[in-house]
Design an enzyme around this catalytic site. Structure first.
Site, PDB file in Angstrom:
ATOM      1  N   ASP A   1       0.218   8.673 -15.351  1.00 22.54           N
ATOM      2  CA  ASP A   1       1.556   8.767 -15.301  1.00 22.54           C
ATOM      3  C   ASP A   1       2.204   7.687 -14.187  1.00 22.54           C
ATOM      4  OD1 ASP A   1       4.311   9.745 -15.714  1.00 22.54           O
ATOM      5  OD2 ASP A   1       3.634  11.981 -15.050  1.00 22.54           O
ATOM      6  N   ALA A   2       2.630   6.795 -14.414  1.00 19.98           N
ATOM      7  CA  ALA A   2       3.246   5.811 -13.675  1.00 19.98           C
ATOM      8  C   ALA A   2       4.569   5.236 -13.972  1.00 19.98           C
ATOM      9  CB  ALA A   2       2.305   4.495 -13.746  1.00 19.98           C
ATOM     10  N   LYS A   3       4.924   5.589 -15.181  1.00 21.35           N
ATOM     11  CA  LYS A   3       6.325   5.130 -15.751  1.00 21.35           C
ATOM     12  C   LYS A   3       7.198   4.035 -15.197  1.00 21.35           C
ATOM     13  CE  LYS A   3       7.726  10.187 -15.447  1.00 21.35           C
ATOM     14  NZ  LYS A   3       6.645  10.760 -15.186  1.00 21.35           N
ATOM     15  N   ARG A   4       6.073   2.929 -15.174  1.00 17.68           N
ATOM     16  CA  ARG A   4       6.426   1.620 -14.896  1.00 17.68           C
ATOM     17  C   ARG A   4       7.393   1.039 -16.104  1.00 17.68           C
ATOM     18  NH1 ARG A   4       4.027   3.402 -10.907  1.00 17.68           N
ATOM     19  NH2 ARG A   4       2.458   2.022  -9.647  1.00 17.68           N
TER      20      ARG A   4
END
Length: 277
Positions: free
Chosen positions: A96-99
């Protein structure tokens, strides 16, 4: 070794382990609730315990990268170890990095999480499409090549998200609908499930857009944010079979007991099964 497509691996995991994703979110309040310090030692103990308790039984574990990154390079090292150990125990790891970025920068983000050469190599990663869906192309292409998955933010569980996600473009199509439509195109003809998913909050009163994208739908918001497994058929309709309900605090609060963590996860798996009967 080339991995089978993420969508196929995810479908098998959901069918055999039950439909549940558990977050690994070592934020300060949870560390304190476990009697741990808000420091590297606490981070290591917390992460190791969650992996030990759940990686051999839940379909997906979802580490939130920010809670590791706040400890700097040593925190990232803990994340690397957690990812490797969770995958070795059979869980699929969704980073879960939402890059979100463009061009070579987006390609570098993709390589960080979706290249087998990276110590953070995960089965899938969350991304933000709000620099334009086309900006995700490096991640989509690398994921397809490596048998990985990508989850794009579409209709998130935070109320502020509607400012962008419900906005209507010049063609009259809501932004979220455009994201979902393009994900469906990426998943065309995939079987049994496409590898390109969307994040759609379980807290929504009404999605109001087409959710049948032939791909997984990560559904945060269950538990602490107020949604329940019983809400999912109403929100997702016929697409509920492809939902990956995500629970973090309402499982993690039962630590540091390994048995209690396992019992909590098993309870949510059972609640989902009951909800979709």
């Amino acid at each position: 070794m080339t991995l089978a497509p993420f969508g196929a691996r995810l479908r098998q995991a959901l069918d055999t382990r039950g439909q549940l994703c558990v977050g690994i979110d070592p934020h300060a309040s949870l560390l304190a609730a476990w009697g741990l310090g808000d420091d590297l030692a606490g981070l290591e103990t917390f992460s190791r315990t969650v992996v030990e308790a759940l990686a051999d039984r839940v379909a997906v574990l979802k580490p939130q990268a920010a809670f590791f990154e706040r400890f700097g390079s040593k925190g990232v090292a803990v994340l690397e170890k957690s990812v490797a150990e969770a995958r070795a125990a059979g869980a699929l790891v969704l980073m879960d990095a939402k890059r979100g970025d463009i061009g070579s920068t987006m390609a570098a983000y993709a390589e960080a999480f979706l290249s087998p050469a990276s110590p953070l190599f995960s089965d899938a990663v969350t991304v933000s499409p709000y620099l334009g869906f086309g900006s995700l192309r490096p991640a989509l292409d690398l994921a397809r090549k490596q048998g990985c998955g990508v989850f794009a933010l579409a209709l998130t569980s935070n109320p502020e998200g509607a400012e962008v996600q419900r906005a209507v473009g010049a063609d009259g199509e809501p932004v979220a609908a455009a994201v979902l439509r393009q994900l469906a195109a990426e998943n065309a003809d995939a079987a049994p499930l496409g590898s390109f998913g969307a994040v759609v909050g379980a807290t929504l009163a009404d999605a109001g857009v087409e959710l049948a994208i032939n791909g997984p739908l990560l559904a945060p918001g269950i538990g602490a944010q107020g949604a329940t497994m019983a809400d999912l058929p109403r929100v997702f309709g016929a697409s509920v079979i492809n939902v990956v309900p995500s629970v973090s605090r309402d499982v993690l609060k039962h630590g540091p007991s390994v048995a209690a963590l396992r019992d909590a996860a098993d309870r949510f798996v059972g609640e989902f099964a009951d909800a979709v009967k």
